[in-house]
Design an enzyme around this catalytic site. Structure first.
Site, short mmCIF file in Angstrom:
data_model
loop_
_atom_site.label_atom_id
_atom_site.label_comp_id
_atom_site.label_asym_id
_atom_site.label_seq_id
_atom_site.Cartn_x
_atom_site.Cartn_y
_atom_site.Cartn_z
N SER A 134 -8.15 -2.13 5.74
CA SER A 134 -8.33 -0.82 5.10
C SER A 134 -9.08 -0.96 3.79
O SER A 134 -9.03 -2.02 3.15
CB SER A 134 -6.96 -0.19 4.83
OG SER A 134 -7.08 0.97 4.03
N TYR A 147 1.11 0.13 1.53
CA TYR A 147 0.06 0.01 2.53
C TYR A 147 -1.06 -0.91 2.05
O TYR A 147 -1.51 -1.81 2.78
CB TYR A 147 -0.50 1.40 2.85
CG TYR A 147 -1.48 1.43 4.00
CD1 TYR A 147 -1.04 1.29 5.31
CD2 TYR A 147 -2.84 1.60 3.77
CE1 TYR A 147 -1.94 1.33 6.37
CE2 TYR A 147 -3.74 1.64 4.82
CZ TYR A 147 -3.29 1.51 6.12
OH TYR A 147 -4.17 1.54 7.16
N LYS A 151 -2.34 -4.58 3.67
CA LYS A 151 -3.70 -4.81 4.14
C LYS A 151 -4.40 -5.91 3.34
O LYS A 151 -5.25 -6.64 3.87
CB LYS A 151 -4.50 -3.52 4.10
CG LYS A 151 -3.98 -2.45 5.06
CD LYS A 151 -4.00 -2.91 6.52
CE LYS A 151 -3.74 -1.75 7.46
NZ LYS A 151 -3.80 -2.16 8.89
#
Length: 242
Positions: A134, A147, A151
């Site tokens: 991401s 998150y 990543k």
């Protein structure tokens, strides 16, 4: 067009938008695709559409990952399975959510790589792995402590795996997409106060489509990318370059 005839490629997260688009492209290019997701029910639409093999397993369970992958003759992998977690600051984050995001996005992809790479080494044909990361791993995004961290860990898994597996002819790369405006992401990124400023900062000024991500995944798997390994490729309309 890439030709994957005779090559078996496992795609996790195949019930999702990017995973599904990737499955379609690989099937069209001749690959024997194995579609994985957390449940058989979730995989039913893509299996019915494309005729690929369904292989549900829990990314957080090493026993399930091992049982699903060990002994299979794999040439490639797309680690697309993931979970968004929550929107929270470091102060407000729920550590249980953080742990789950890490367990799925980073640890789960590593588990798949662990057992898939063993298969690829055994076959001695080389191969390719693409991890779906991401833009949140490349720049700081408000509310993305869990998150983005997961990543960023995945990007390091990519680099170290590329280093370790290169001697077997196995290439490992990441793609780092911006937002794909699905129903799942619209609840946050579709808010006017979030969407407007984000798109204003992005040079191309638009969200990605699922095929915008699936195309580069297909390329990185293909022989056309035969000298590319260990990269994290932004697919972000220039967002992380500003």
């Amino acid at each position: 067009m890439a030709d994957f005839t005779g090559r078996t490629i496992l795609v996790t997260g195949a019930s999702g938008g990017i995973g599904g688009a990737t499955v379609r492209r690989l099937v069209a290019s001749g690959a024997d695709v194995i579609a994985s997701g957390s449940t058989a029910e979730g995989l039913e639409p893509i299996v019915a559409e494309t005729g690929v093999e369904s292989l549900p397993f829990d990314l957080t369970s090493e026993d399930e990952v091992r049982a699903a992958i060990e002994g299979r003759d794999l040439w490639g992998v797309v680690n697309c399975g993931g979970w968004g977690g929550e929107i929270a600051s470091p102060v407000d984050t729920d550590i249980d959510v953080f742990d789950k995001v890490i367990a799925i996005n980073a640890r789960g992809s590593l588990l798949v790589t662990k057992y898939a790479a063993a298969s690829m080494i055994r076959l001695g044909r080389g191969g390719a792995i693409v991890n779906v990361s991401s833009q949140a791993s490349l720049v700081a995004l408000v509310g993305h402590i869990s998150y983005g961290s997961s990543k960023a860990a995945l990007d390091n898994i990519t680099r170290v795996s590329a280093l370790e597996l290169g001697k077997y002819g196995i290439r490992v790369n990441s793609v780092n997409p911006t937002v794909v405006m699905t129903e799942m992401s619209a609840w946050y990124w579709g808010r006017p106060e979030i969407e407007g400023p984000t798109l204003e900062r992005m040079p191309l000024g638009k969200w990605a489509t699922e095929d915008d991500i699936a195309g580069p995944i297909e390329f990185l798997l293909s022989d056309d990318a035969g000298m590319i390994s260990g990269v994290s490729l932004p697919i972000d309309g220039g967002y992380t370059n500003v």
